[in-house]
Design a protein around this motif. Structure first.
Motif, PDB file in Angstrom:
ATOM      1  N   TYR A   1      17.496  34.711 -11.927  1.00  0.00           N
ATOM      2  CA  TYR A   1      17.025  35.403 -13.134  1.00  0.00           C
ATOM      3  C   TYR A   1      16.235  36.650 -12.760  1.00  0.00           C
ATOM      4  O   TYR A   1      16.451  37.737 -13.324  1.00  0.00           O
ATOM      5  N   ARG A   2      15.341  36.512 -11.796  1.00  0.00           N
ATOM      6  CA  ARG A   2      14.570  37.664 -11.301  1.00  0.00           C
ATOM      7  C   ARG A   2      15.493  38.742 -10.759  1.00  0.00           C
ATOM      8  O   ARG A   2      15.344  39.933 -11.095  1.00  0.00           O
ATOM      9  N   ASP A   3      16.460  38.364  -9.946  1.00  0.00           N
ATOM     10  CA  ASP A   3      17.340  39.343  -9.305  1.00  0.00           C
ATOM     11  C   ASP A   3      18.257  40.031 -10.305  1.00  0.00           C
ATOM     12  O   ASP A   3      18.675  41.178 -10.090  1.00  0.00           O
ATOM     13  N   LEU A   4      18.569  39.336 -11.410  1.00  0.00           N
ATOM     14  CA  LEU A   4      19.404  39.944 -12.453  1.00  0.00           C
ATOM     15  C   LEU A   4      18.607  40.852 -13.383  1.00  0.00           C
ATOM     16  O   LEU A   4      19.184  41.503 -14.258  1.00  0.00           O
ATOM     17  N   GLY A   5      17.295  40.888 -13.183  1.00  0.00           N
ATOM     18  CA  GLY A   5      16.446  41.753 -13.999  1.00  0.00           C
ATOM     19  C   GLY A   5      15.696  41.060 -15.106  1.00  0.00           C
ATOM     20  O   GLY A   5      15.076  41.717 -15.953  1.00  0.00           O
ATOM     21  N   GLY A   6      15.708  39.739 -15.108  1.00  0.00           N
ATOM     22  CA  GLY A   6      15.001  38.994 -16.147  1.00  0.00           C
ATOM     23  C   GLY A   6      13.497  39.137 -16.034  1.00  0.00           C
ATOM     24  O   GLY A   6      12.943  39.039 -14.938  1.00  0.00           O
ATOM     25  N   ARG A   7      12.836  39.354 -17.154  1.00  0.00           N
ATOM     26  CA  ARG A   7      11.389  39.549 -17.170  1.00  0.00           C
ATOM     27  C   ARG A   7      10.676  38.621 -18.141  1.00  0.00           C
ATOM     28  O   ARG A   7       9.496  38.320 -17.953  1.00  0.00           O
ATOM     29  N   ILE A   8      11.353  38.195 -19.189  1.00  0.00           N
ATOM     30  CA  ILE A   8      10.709  37.384 -20.227  1.00  0.00           C
ATOM     31  C   ILE A   8      10.720  35.927 -19.786  1.00  0.00           C
ATOM     32  O   ILE A   8      11.784  35.321 -19.626  1.00  0.00           O
ATOM     33  N   ILE A   9       9.537  35.371 -19.574  1.00  0.00           N
ATOM     34  CA  ILE A   9       9.451  33.982 -19.107  1.00  0.00           C
ATOM     35  C   ILE A   9       8.201  33.333 -19.694  1.00  0.00           C
ATOM     36  O   ILE A   9       7.117  33.924 -19.694  1.00  0.00           O
ATOM     37  N   THR A  10       8.384  32.163 -20.265  1.00  0.00           N
ATOM     38  CA  THR A  10       7.255  31.398 -20.812  1.00  0.00           C
ATOM     39  C   THR A  10       7.057  30.139 -19.980  1.00  0.00           C
ATOM     40  O   THR A  10       7.925  29.736 -19.209  1.00  0.00           O
ATOM     41  N   ILE A  11       5.902  29.509 -20.174  1.00  0.00           N
ATOM     42  CA  ILE A  11       5.566  28.281 -19.463  1.00  0.00           C
ATOM     43  C   ILE A  11       5.163  27.238 -20.500  1.00  0.00           C
ATOM     44  O   ILE A  11       4.322  27.507 -21.365  1.00  0.00           O
ATOM     45  N   GLY A  12       5.784  26.058 -20.423  1.00  0.00           N
ATOM     46  CA  GLY A  12       5.471  25.021 -21.394  1.00  0.00           C
ATOM     47  C   GLY A  12       5.499  23.635 -20.790  1.00  0.00           C
ATOM     48  O   GLY A  12       6.282  23.352 -19.882  1.00  0.00           O
ATOM     49  N   SER A  13       4.639  22.770 -21.301  1.00  0.00           N
ATOM     50  CA  SER A  13       4.504  21.418 -20.759  1.00  0.00           C
ATOM     51  C   SER A  13       5.513  20.438 -21.339  1.00  0.00           C
ATOM     52  O   SER A  13       5.685  19.352 -20.793  1.00  0.00           O
ATOM     53  N   ASP A  14       6.162  20.814 -22.472  1.00  0.00           N
ATOM     54  CA  ASP A  14       7.050  19.871 -23.171  1.00  0.00           C
ATOM     55  C   ASP A  14       6.264  18.619 -23.542  1.00  0.00           C
ATOM     56  O   ASP A  14       6.736  17.489 -23.415  1.00  0.00           O
ATOM     57  N   SER A  15       5.049  18.831 -24.033  1.00  0.00           N
ATOM     58  CA  SER A  15       4.156  17.706 -24.315  1.00  0.00           C
ATOM     59  C   SER A  15       4.569  16.968 -25.576  1.00  0.00           C
ATOM     60  O   SER A  15       5.000  17.573 -26.565  1.00  0.00           O
ATOM     61  N   HIS A  16       4.428  15.648 -25.519  1.00  0.00           N
ATOM     62  CA  HIS A  16       4.667  14.776 -26.662  1.00  0.00           C
ATOM     63  C   HIS A  16       3.474  13.860 -26.929  1.00  0.00           C
ATOM     64  O   HIS A  16       3.464  13.156 -27.943  1.00  0.00           O
ATOM     65  N   GLU A  17       2.518  13.872 -26.012  1.00  0.00           N
ATOM     66  CA  GLU A  17       1.344  12.996 -26.131  1.00  0.00           C
ATOM     67  C   GLU A  17       0.189  13.651 -25.380  1.00  0.00           C
ATOM     68  O   GLU A  17       0.394  14.619 -24.621  1.00  0.00           O
ATOM     69  N   PRO A  18      -1.042  13.172 -25.585  1.00  0.00           N
ATOM     70  CA  PRO A  18      -2.209  13.857 -25.016  1.00  0.00           C
ATOM     71  C   PRO A  18      -2.155  14.072 -23.515  1.00  0.00           C
ATOM     72  O   PRO A  18      -2.586  15.123 -23.026  1.00  0.00           O
ATOM     73  N   GLY A  19      -1.640  13.128 -22.767  1.00  0.00           N
ATOM     74  CA  GLY A  19      -1.619  13.280 -21.320  1.00  0.00           C
ATOM     75  C   GLY A  19      -0.705  14.376 -20.814  1.00  0.00           C
ATOM     76  O   GLY A  19      -0.801  14.780 -19.650  1.00  0.00           O
TER      77      GLY A  19
END
Length: 281
Positions: free
Chosen positions: A226-244
């Protein structure tokens, strides 16, 4: 800046985590921003107003987000916690090639109430990965090829999203182990090329750590591509479903991205990416 951009609540059929509890916990964890991304999976789930047609698991109907309740609840939380937490409004759209029209209708109707949407491939032909129904009676090559072929078809036909979620999700449910990246590289490159051309991005899903996967999700190889193809938009997520789960491994994911040469990650506001320096505290 700490932002968790993959958060599920009581409005997802697989979570009981109340919106207010999520917000209070996010503040306690010193998160600056969260985005609720509750589940929509046409083809395998009816809408909430047809709950009588749905399966019931552990006392909960397996339905899509109850949109008329969901968006006002998030709007109220956004206002209630504004002094301590930025609350953004999103959905996780589990799109299949035969449900593109239904997902497009959701964005047409509710898009003005939203900041962000994740596009995920959770099923193919209404066959679930987590149950093994999709993989059954297929070889490892056949189900990996079919998974990525479906993803390519979806991104070619649907653009109502912000980022592509947990791109190599199939590896989480692969009974044969990790399928070699090189065998899927060309189709993944096609997918990423289309994502970039459409002005969309991808997500780093930190649930890879709690699932004890041997690599990031998506994999290091995909992130490099993705980086090498020029991708710049990236998010980070926990995929949380519960407090832990909430906010877990966000800082670690940022470190991994920095090591791969990424200099920024994104949050979203009214569908527009906002870039933050990756080493920002």
């Amino acid at each position: 800046m700490l932002a968790d951009y993959h958060v599920h609540s009581e409005f997802s059929d697989d979570s009981w985590y109340a919106v207010d509890d999520v917000c209070r916990d996010a503040i306690r964890l010193n998160l600056n921003e969260i985005c609720f991304t509750d589940h929509v999976d046409y083809g395998v789930k009816p809408d909430a107003d047809h709950a009588s047609l749905a399966r019931v698991v552990d006392g909960k109907a397996i339905v899509n987000v109850d949109y008329p309740r969901y968006f006002p609840t998030l709007a109220a939380a956004r206002e209630r916690y504004a002094a301590d937490l930025a609350v953004k409004r999103g959905l996780e759209l589990g799109v299949q090639s035969h449900t593109i029209a239904e997902n497009r209708a959701v964005i047409d109707r509710w898009g003005t109430e939203m900041d962000f949407a994740i596009l995920s491939i959770h099923q193919v032909g209404d066959a679930e990965f987590w149950t093994g129904d999709f993989q059954r009676r297929r070889t490892q090559q056949e189900y990996n090829d079919a998974y990525y072929a479906e993803m390519l078809k979806v991104v070619e036909g649907f653009s109502g999203y912000s980022v592509l979620g947990h791109l190599d999700l199939i590896k989480r449910y692969d009974p044969e182990g990790i399928y070699p990246f090189e065998r899927s590289r060309d189709v993944i490159a096609e997918i990423l090329t289309r994502v970039i051309a459409d002005g969309k991005g991808i997500e780093v899903n930190t649930s890879s750590f709690r699932y004890q996967l041997p690599d990031l999700q998506p994999s290091t190889e995909i992130l490099k591509l993705y980086r090498d193809l020029g991708g710049r938009i990236i998010t980070i997520g926990s995929d949380s479903h519960e407090p832990g789960h909430l906010g877990s491994y966000i800082t670690l994911a940022k470190r991994h991205l920095a090591a791969l040469g990424y200099t920024a990650y994104c949050t979203f506001d009214a569908w527009e990416p906002v870039f933050h320096p990756i080493d920002e505290q």
